[in-house]
Design an enzyme around this catalytic site. Structure first.
Site, PDB file in Angstrom:
ATOM      1  N   LYS A  22     -53.356   7.919 -44.094  1.00 56.73           N
ATOM      2  CA  LYS A  22     -53.917   7.295 -45.301  1.00 56.73           C
ATOM      3  C   LYS A  22     -53.952   5.777 -45.156  1.00 56.73           C
ATOM      4  CE  LYS A  22     -51.125   6.686 -49.028  1.00 56.73           C
ATOM      5  NZ  LYS A  22     -51.028   5.326 -49.584  1.00 56.73           N
ATOM      6  N   ASN A  23     -52.806   5.188 -44.815  1.00 55.60           N
ATOM      7  CA  ASN A  23     -52.737   3.728 -44.845  1.00 55.60           C
ATOM      8  C   ASN A  23     -53.488   3.069 -43.686  1.00 55.60           C
ATOM      9  OD1 ASN A  23     -51.395   3.885 -47.216  1.00 55.60           O
ATOM     10  ND2 ASN A  23     -49.345   3.575 -46.335  1.00 55.60           N
ATOM     11  N   CYS A 116     -47.074  -2.071 -60.790  1.00 53.32           N
ATOM     12  CA  CYS A 116     -47.160  -0.754 -60.148  1.00 53.32           C
ATOM     13  C   CYS A 116     -46.086   0.097 -60.802  1.00 53.32           C
ATOM     14  CB  CYS A 116     -46.919  -0.971 -58.653  1.00 53.32           C
ATOM     15  SG  CYS A 116     -46.200   0.385 -57.774  1.00 53.32           S
ATOM     16  N   ARG A 121     -44.801  -5.786 -57.156  1.00 53.03           N
ATOM     17  CA  ARG A 121     -45.652  -5.764 -55.951  1.00 53.03           C
ATOM     18  C   ARG A 121     -46.709  -6.883 -55.958  1.00 53.03           C
ATOM     19  NH1 ARG A 121     -47.655   0.038 -54.396  1.00 53.03           N
ATOM     20  NH2 ARG A 121     -47.788  -0.918 -52.343  1.00 53.03           N
ATOM     21  N   ASP A 307     -41.569   4.540 -47.242  1.00 56.53           N
ATOM     22  CA  ASP A 307     -42.404   5.665 -47.687  1.00 56.53           C
ATOM     23  C   ASP A 307     -41.755   7.027 -47.418  1.00 56.53           C
ATOM     24  OD1 ASP A 307     -44.263   3.833 -48.504  1.00 56.53           O
ATOM     25  OD2 ASP A 307     -45.572   4.057 -46.768  1.00 56.53           O
ATOM     26  N   ARG A 399     -53.172  11.813 -53.836  1.00 52.02           N
ATOM     27  CA  ARG A 399     -53.553  10.473 -53.365  1.00 52.02           C
ATOM     28  C   ARG A 399     -53.255  10.322 -51.877  1.00 52.02           C
ATOM     29  NH1 ARG A 399     -51.657   5.483 -56.902  1.00 52.02           N
ATOM     30  NH2 ARG A 399     -52.770   4.582 -55.147  1.00 52.02           N
TER      31      ARG A 399
END
Ligand code: EPU
Length: 423
Positions: A22-23, A116, A121, A307, A399
Site C-alpha cells: 500500500k505505502n 488523525c 501527525r 505499523d 484501506r
C-alpha cells in the site's frame, strides 16, 4: 459499513500470498505527475486507499485503467493542481501530490490534512523542505498554497526521519535545478521503491535506501513501468496471525514477499518461540507451543515498524508472562488497547508504553476501531479468542489489506464479512 464475524479457535495452516505494498503504491501513483504519459504499475493492490488516491489524481486530469493488479496510468492531461479537503481528510498520503505538482507546474494547492484518529501527525517537514527548495508557501483557508518559478536544489536535514517528507522532497528535487542532499532521509523500502521508479523515469539519485540521498535535478523526466514491492506490513500481520492462532505442529507459509524488508518482525517472532524458515521470497512459520513475552520498541526502518505494533500487542495478550511495547514513532497510536481489553486482554497504557500481562485465553466480543492497524490487531485477537468476535467498521481494514478475510479463510480461519449494514 461491513463487519467481520469471527469464530475463534480455528487452526491456521497453508499458504498465503502477499499483495503489493500500500505505502509504496501511494507514493508511486503521484510520481506520475512528474512526467506526462503512460505508466504501468504492476502488482498494485486493490485497496480503498489506492482508490482514494486514484480519485484524487483523476480530479487533476489523470486517467486510470485497473485490470486485476495491473494499473495503467495516463498523466498526459493534468489540468488541475489542487488536492481538495474532501480527499485529503480521507487519506493523509494525499500530501504526496504537493512536491510533484509544485516542481513540475510551479503551483499546488493542497489541503492541510488536519488531525488523525490517533494524534496530530503534522506536515511541517514537507513544507520546510519545499521552502528550502525555493517554493513560496502560504497557508490559506486550511490549504497549503505553494508557488515556484523553478525549484532549486538545496541541502535538507530532517529533524525527524519522515517517510512522507522524504518522498515529497525526492519527487520535487528530481525536477529541480541542481543538486539536493537529504540528510536523515527515510530508509523505508517504500521510499527506496519510489526512488527506483524515479530513476527509471530518468532521475539522478544516489544513496537509495540510505539516510543520505543525493539528487541531481534533471530538466525533464519520462514515464516508466514498475512492479510494486510486496507489502511488508501485510506479511508481518499474516505471520503474527499464524503465531497467535496456529496450533503447534502446523505450518503457515507466506509467499511472494521480501523477508529482508521485515527482519525485525521475524526476529521478534523467533524470540516469542515461533520456528521460522526464511527463504528469498517466502517465510514459513510454525507457531510456538507457548508464546513467550517479548518487549518491542518501534523505530524507523529497519527497526520494528509502528505499523505492526498493534498486531504485536494482540500476540502478547496471550503470552506466558509480561511484555512492554513502546511506540516511539507515534505516541498516541493505541486505539486498539481498550478494544483488546474488551476481549479480555490485560494491558496498562501509560503514555506511549503498553504493559501487557499475558492471559490464558481471550473471549469473543463486539469490538471496533477507527484505525487500520488497530483493526488488524482486533482480527488477530478474534482468531485466537474463544467464541465469537465481531469486528465492526471493516472500512478501515479495507484501506490497507487486500481481501484479508479471503486470505485468512484460505488458511482455515472462520471469518465472514457481513455487508451493507450500518454497524
Ligand atoms: N512528522 C513530523 N512532521 C512531518 C512529518 C512527520 O513531525 O512533517 C513526524 C510524525 O508525526 C511521526 C514521524 O514524523 O512521529 C514519522 O512520520 P512519517 O512522516 O514517517 O509518516 P507518514 O509518511 O505520514 C508513513 C506511512 C504510515 C507509517 C509511517 C511510519 C504512508 C502512506 N504512510 O506515514 O503508514 O505508519 O510512515 O512508518 O506511507 C499505515 O500504513 O497504517 C500507516 C499509517
Amino acid at each position: 459499513m461491513d463487519k467481520f464475524i469471527i469464530h475463534g479457535g480455528r487452526n491456521l495452516q497453508g499458504v498465503v500470498s502477499v499483495s503489493g505494498a500500500k505505502n509504496a503504491s501511494l507514493a508511486l501513483m503521484p510520481a506520475t505527475i512528474l512526467a506526462g504519459g503512460t505508466y504501468k504499475l504492476e502488482n498494485t493492490p486493490r485497496l480503498r486507499d489506492v482508490m482514494t488516491m486514484m480519485s484524487l489524481l483523476e480530479s487533476m486530469g489523470i486517467a486510470f485503467k485497473f485490470v486485476d493488479n495491473s494499473l495503467t496510468v495516463d498523466s498526459s492531461n493534468i489540468t488541475n493542481y489542487e488536492a481538495p479537503y474532501e480527499h485529503v481528510k480521507k487519506m493523509r498520503a494525499s500530501i504526496y501530490v504537493l512536491g510533484p505538482l509544485v516542481s513540475r507546474f510551479g503551483f499546488a494547492r493542497v489541503s492541510l490534512p488536519g488531525g488523525c484518529a490517533w494524534g496530530p501527525r503534522p506536515v511541517n517537514l514537507h513544507i520546510e523542505g519545499l521552502k528550502k527548495l525555493g517554493a513560496d508557501i502560504q497557508l490559506e483557508g486550511g490549504y497549503i498554497v505553494a508557488k515556484a518559478r523553478k525549484l532549486k536544489g538545496a541541502r535538507i536535514l530532517f529533524d525527524i526521519s519522515s517517510v512522507g517528507a522524504t518522498g515529497n522532497i525526492l519527487m520535487a528535487a528530481s525536477l529541480a535545478q541542481g543538486a539536493t542532499i537529504i540528510e536523515n532521509a527515510a530508509m523505508e523500502p517504500e521510499i527506496a521503491a519510489l526512488a527506483e521508479l524515479l530513476v527509471k523515469m530518468g532521475a539522478h539519485i544516489d544513496g537509495i535506501g540510505t539516510s543520505r540521498i543525493e539528487i541531481e535535478g534533471v530538466g525533464a523526466l519520462h514515464p516508466a513501468d514498475v512492479t510494486t514491492i510486496p507489502d511488508r506490513i501485510e506479511a508481518g500481520t499474516m505471520l503474527i496471525a499464524a503465531a497467535i492462532a496456529g496450533k503447534p505442529g502446523s505450518k503457515v507459509r507466506i509467499d511472494r514477499c521480501n523477508p529482508k524488508h521485515f527482519g525485525a518482525v521475524t526476529s521478534k517472532l523467533e524470540d516469542a518461540g515461533a520456528n521460522l524458515t526464511i527463504g528469498k521470497d517466502f517465510v514459513e512459520l510454525e507457531p510456538p507451543n507457548e508464546i513467550r513475552p517479548v518487549n518491542v520498541t518501534t523505530a524507523i526502518y529497519s527497526g520494528f515498524p509502528t505499523d505492526t505494533q498493534a498486531q504485536w500487542i494482540a500476540l502478547m495478550s496471550l503470552a506466558k508472562g509480561t511484555s512492554v511495547i513502546t511506540d516511539t514513532v507515534y505516541f498516541d497510536r493505541f486505539t486498539h488497547v481498550p478494544e483488546l481489553m474488551r476481549l479480555g486482554a490485560n494491558i496498562t497504557l501509560k503514555e506511549n508504553v503498553a504493559t501487557v500481562i499475558g492471559q490464558e485465553t481471550l473471549t469473543g466480543a463486539k469490538v471496533m476501531s477507527t484505525d487500520l492497524r488497530a483493526s488488524a490487531s482486533l482480527i488477530l485477537a478474534g482468531l485466537a479468542a474463544e467464541g465469537t468476535t465481531e469486528v465492526l467498521r471493516v472500512y478501515h481494514i479495507d484501506r490497507g489489506y487486500e481481501e484479508v478475510e479471503k486470505k485468512l479463510q484460505r488458511l482455515g480461519a472462520d471469518i465472514e464479512r457481513v455487508a451493507g449494514e450500518e454497524f
